[in-house]
Design a protein around this motif. Structure first.
Motif, PDB file in Angstrom:
ATOM      1  N   THR A 135      46.976  30.998  44.995  1.00  0.00           N
ATOM      2  CA  THR A 135      46.954  31.350  43.569  1.00  0.00           C
ATOM      3  C   THR A 135      46.409  32.757  43.386  1.00  0.00           C
ATOM      4  O   THR A 135      45.696  33.274  44.248  1.00  0.00           O
ATOM      5  N   VAL A 136      46.747  33.358  42.259  1.00  0.00           N
ATOM      6  CA  VAL A 136      46.167  34.622  41.825  1.00  0.00           C
ATOM      7  C   VAL A 136      45.640  34.398  40.422  1.00  0.00           C
ATOM      8  O   VAL A 136      46.377  33.971  39.534  1.00  0.00           O
ATOM      9  N   ARG A 142      41.888  37.902  41.606  1.00  0.00           N
ATOM     10  CA  ARG A 142      41.408  37.309  42.863  1.00  0.00           C
ATOM     11  C   ARG A 142      42.503  36.403  43.439  1.00  0.00           C
ATOM     12  O   ARG A 142      43.109  35.609  42.735  1.00  0.00           O
ATOM     13  N   VAL A 143      42.721  36.534  44.752  1.00  0.00           N
ATOM     14  CA  VAL A 143      43.652  35.671  45.475  1.00  0.00           C
ATOM     15  C   VAL A 143      42.838  34.539  46.079  1.00  0.00           C
ATOM     16  O   VAL A 143      41.796  34.780  46.685  1.00  0.00           O
ATOM     17  N   ALA A 144      43.295  33.317  45.919  1.00  0.00           N
ATOM     18  CA  ALA A 144      42.603  32.163  46.495  1.00  0.00           C
ATOM     19  C   ALA A 144      43.604  31.333  47.293  1.00  0.00           C
ATOM     20  O   ALA A 144      44.784  31.253  46.936  1.00  0.00           O
ATOM     21  N   LYS A 190      38.316  27.048  52.360  1.00  0.00           N
ATOM     22  CA  LYS A 190      38.725  27.736  51.123  1.00  0.00           C
ATOM     23  C   LYS A 190      38.282  29.187  51.231  1.00  0.00           C
ATOM     24  O   LYS A 190      37.134  29.471  51.580  1.00  0.00           O
ATOM     25  N   SER A 234      38.951  33.419  49.528  1.00  0.00           N
ATOM     26  CA  SER A 234      39.480  34.252  48.455  1.00  0.00           C
ATOM     27  C   SER A 234      39.398  35.709  48.883  1.00  0.00           C
ATOM     28  O   SER A 234      38.613  36.075  49.759  1.00  0.00           O
ATOM     29  N   TRP A 235      40.235  36.519  48.254  1.00  0.00           N
ATOM     30  CA  TRP A 235      40.245  37.954  48.499  1.00  0.00           C
ATOM     31  C   TRP A 235      40.201  38.644  47.143  1.00  0.00           C
ATOM     32  O   TRP A 235      40.810  38.186  46.186  1.00  0.00           O
ATOM     33  N   HIS A 236      39.508  39.765  47.073  1.00  0.00           N
ATOM     34  CA  HIS A 236      39.519  40.578  45.852  1.00  0.00           C
ATOM     35  C   HIS A 236      39.457  42.046  46.248  1.00  0.00           C
ATOM     36  O   HIS A 236      38.973  42.404  47.318  1.00  0.00           O
ATOM     37  N   ARG A 248      37.451  39.721  51.879  1.00  0.00           N
ATOM     38  CA  ARG A 248      37.663  38.279  52.038  1.00  0.00           C
ATOM     39  C   ARG A 248      36.321  37.575  51.922  1.00  0.00           C
ATOM     40  O   ARG A 248      35.348  37.987  52.540  1.00  0.00           O
ATOM     41  N   THR A 252      34.428  33.755  52.146  1.00  0.00           N
ATOM     42  CA  THR A 252      34.450  32.341  52.513  1.00  0.00           C
ATOM     43  C   THR A 252      33.006  31.860  52.438  1.00  0.00           C
ATOM     44  O   THR A 252      32.202  32.184  53.298  1.00  0.00           O
TER      45      THR A 252
END
Length: 192
Positions: free
Chosen positions: A143-144, A148-150, A171, A173-175, A183, A185
């Motif tokens: 998702t975006v 943020r990408v998760a 899980k 995420s990237w921002h 990244r 975690t």
């Protein structure tokens, strides 16, 4: 005979013809207003140069993009995609989870960020790799949201674990931060 203190006003008495005329006038106004609508409003977003941009930019389409993925004789296949503005420039990027279309098993995914070059005729291009297929992981729930990408990454605790059956789940995420994707975690973060 005594005259009334209030004169009789002929135009104050309503007759059926008055109602017909009023109804016709209202109908004419309503019919005319349906043809004279204002243009749809669009929010003008300033670009980096400060000029207003009134036409929305479409998110890059990952179909047909050459991904940095060596699939040998089989094609690369986009498994998931999500779009949103990741770097705050007002233009959407697309994040794509891509794997080799092996037909069976679970080949590892690569997760890539695509951007659409400005100007007409520019093809989408890969600008970042968030997950390298060499990491032997699969991305799910991509998702975006809010820049943020998760994703949920499915991986393997050792090379002996069959590729059909990942035994680790994480899980991530990237921002966008300081010109790169960071990244996260849990309490760990790294820049890619």
């Amino acid at each position: 005979m005594q005259q009334s203190a209030v004169p009789e006003l002929a135009h104050a008495t309503t007759r059926p013809i008055h109602w017909v005329a009023t109804a016709a006038a209202v109908a004419a106004v309503l019919a005319g207003s349906s043809f004279l609508q204002p243009d749809h409003a669009t929010a003008a977003q300033p670009d980096k140069g400060g000029a207003a941009r009134s036409t929305p930019v479409a998110a890059p389409d990952p179909d047909g993009v050459r991904f940095p993925l060596d699939c040998g004789p089989v094609a690369a296949k986009v498994q998931q995609r999500a779009s949103g503005d990741l770097d705050g420039d007002g233009r959407p990027e697309t994040v794509a989870a891509v794997r080799c279309d092996a037909g069976s098993g679970s080949p590892p995914d690569g997760v890539y960020v695509l951007t659409q070059p400005s100007g007409k005729g520019g093809k989408p291009r890969v600008v970042a790799t968030l997950l390298d297929p060499k990491d032997r992981e699969n991305a799910t729930d991509l998702t975006v949201r809010d820049g943020r990408v998760a994703a949920t990454l499915l991986g393997y605790s050792s090379p002996e674990v069959p590729s059909c059956c990942p035994d680790q789940k994480q899980k991530v995420s990237w921002h966008w931060q300081d010109g790169a994707f960071a990244r996260s975690t849990g309490d760990q973060a790294r820049t890619v």
